[in-house]
Motif scaffolding. Structure first.
Motif, short mmCIF file in Angstrom:
data_model
loop_
_atom_site.label_atom_id
_atom_site.label_comp_id
_atom_site.label_asym_id
_atom_site.label_seq_id
_atom_site.Cartn_x
_atom_site.Cartn_y
_atom_site.Cartn_z
N LYS A 56 1.01 -1.00 -0.03
CA LYS A 56 -0.01 -0.02 0.09
C LYS A 56 0.88 1.07 0.25
CE LYS A 56 -3.35 2.26 2.62
NZ LYS A 56 -4.33 2.20 3.74
N LEU A 57 1.89 1.49 0.84
CA LEU A 57 2.89 2.32 0.86
C LEU A 57 3.50 2.85 -0.46
CD1 LEU A 57 4.25 1.88 4.38
CD2 LEU A 57 2.63 3.66 3.60
N ARG A 58 3.97 1.45 -0.97
CA ARG A 58 4.74 1.41 -2.27
C ARG A 58 3.66 1.97 -3.28
NH1 ARG A 58 5.36 -1.57 -6.79
NH2 ARG A 58 7.74 -1.62 -7.74
N GLN A 59 2.51 1.61 -3.50
CA GLN A 59 1.53 2.21 -4.19
C GLN A 59 1.24 3.46 -4.37
OE1 GLN A 59 0.66 0.50 -7.19
NE2 GLN A 59 -0.30 2.49 -7.74
N SER A 60 1.19 4.27 -3.08
CA SER A 60 0.99 5.38 -2.66
C SER A 60 2.29 6.36 -3.32
CB SER A 60 0.80 5.55 -1.08
OG SER A 60 0.68 7.02 -0.83
N ASP A 61 3.34 5.78 -2.80
CA ASP A 61 4.73 6.59 -3.46
C ASP A 61 4.72 6.66 -5.02
OD1 ASP A 61 5.64 7.54 -1.08
OD2 ASP A 61 7.34 5.74 -0.89
N ILE A 62 4.25 5.46 -5.66
CA ILE A 62 4.03 5.47 -7.11
C ILE A 62 3.07 6.54 -7.81
CG2 ILE A 62 3.15 4.05 -9.18
CD1 ILE A 62 4.23 1.78 -7.66
N GLU A 63 1.95 6.60 -6.75
CA GLU A 63 0.98 7.86 -7.39
C GLU A 63 1.59 9.08 -6.90
OE1 GLU A 63 -1.67 7.20 -9.21
OE2 GLU A 63 -1.16 5.20 -9.03
N HIS A 64 2.28 9.12 -5.74
CA HIS A 64 3.00 10.57 -5.72
C HIS A 64 4.01 10.85 -6.40
CE1 HIS A 64 1.91 10.00 -0.98
NE2 HIS A 64 0.89 10.80 -1.85
N ALA A 65 4.92 10.00 -7.03
CA ALA A 65 5.99 10.06 -8.08
C ALA A 65 5.29 10.63 -9.32
CB ALA A 65 6.83 9.00 -8.49
N LYS A 66 4.10 9.93 -9.68
CA LYS A 66 3.59 10.48 -10.86
C LYS A 66 3.20 11.95 -10.92
CE LYS A 66 1.58 5.75 -12.19
NZ LYS A 66 0.51 5.09 -12.43
N GLU A 67 2.43 12.27 -9.78
CA GLU A 67 2.04 13.52 -9.46
C GLU A 67 3.32 14.58 -9.59
OE1 GLU A 67 -0.74 16.27 -6.45
OE2 GLU A 67 -0.42 14.17 -6.03
N ILE A 68 4.35 14.17 -8.84
CA ILE A 68 5.49 14.95 -8.80
C ILE A 68 6.09 15.24 -10.01
CG2 ILE A 68 8.10 15.05 -8.17
CD1 ILE A 68 6.83 13.64 -5.54
N ARG A 69 6.18 14.15 -10.91
CA ARG A 69 6.56 14.29 -12.33
C ARG A 69 6.06 15.13 -13.14
NH1 ARG A 69 5.97 10.88 -17.08
NH2 ARG A 69 7.83 10.98 -18.13
N HIS A 70 4.56 15.21 -13.09
CA HIS A 70 3.76 16.07 -13.88
C HIS A 70 4.10 17.54 -13.43
CE1 HIS A 70 0.18 18.02 -15.55
NE2 HIS A 70 -0.17 18.60 -14.28
#
Length: 81
Positions: A56-70
């Protein structure tokens, strides 16, 4: 821009915002990679609740990374959001 001795200004190759987002994105990428180890450790310990939390934490960081990249892309193109 950075103030230097003599009160002259020099242009940085990247803005503070670009640097900030690059740093946060790098930290998220490192965390995502580390979670694979943590998930394996939890699996070896036979702790399914820990496996699920790390996933769950990994998936959350993946979503955060996508938002940060944007945001980083926007800042790099426009100089700001």
């Amino acid at each position: 821009m950075v103030q230097t001795a003599g009160n002259t200004q020099t242009q940085n190759p990247i803005s503070n915002l670009e640097y900030d987002f690059l740093t946060v994105l790098h930290n998220k990428a490192e965390a995502i990679k580390a979670y694979d180890t943590y998930i394996n450790d939890a699996q070896q310990a036979g702790s399914q609740p820990c496996v699920e939390l790390f996933q769950k934490l990994r998936q959350s960081d993946i979503e955060h990374a996508k938002e940060i990249r944007h945001h980083l892309q926007e800042v790099m193109q426009k100089g700001k959001m």
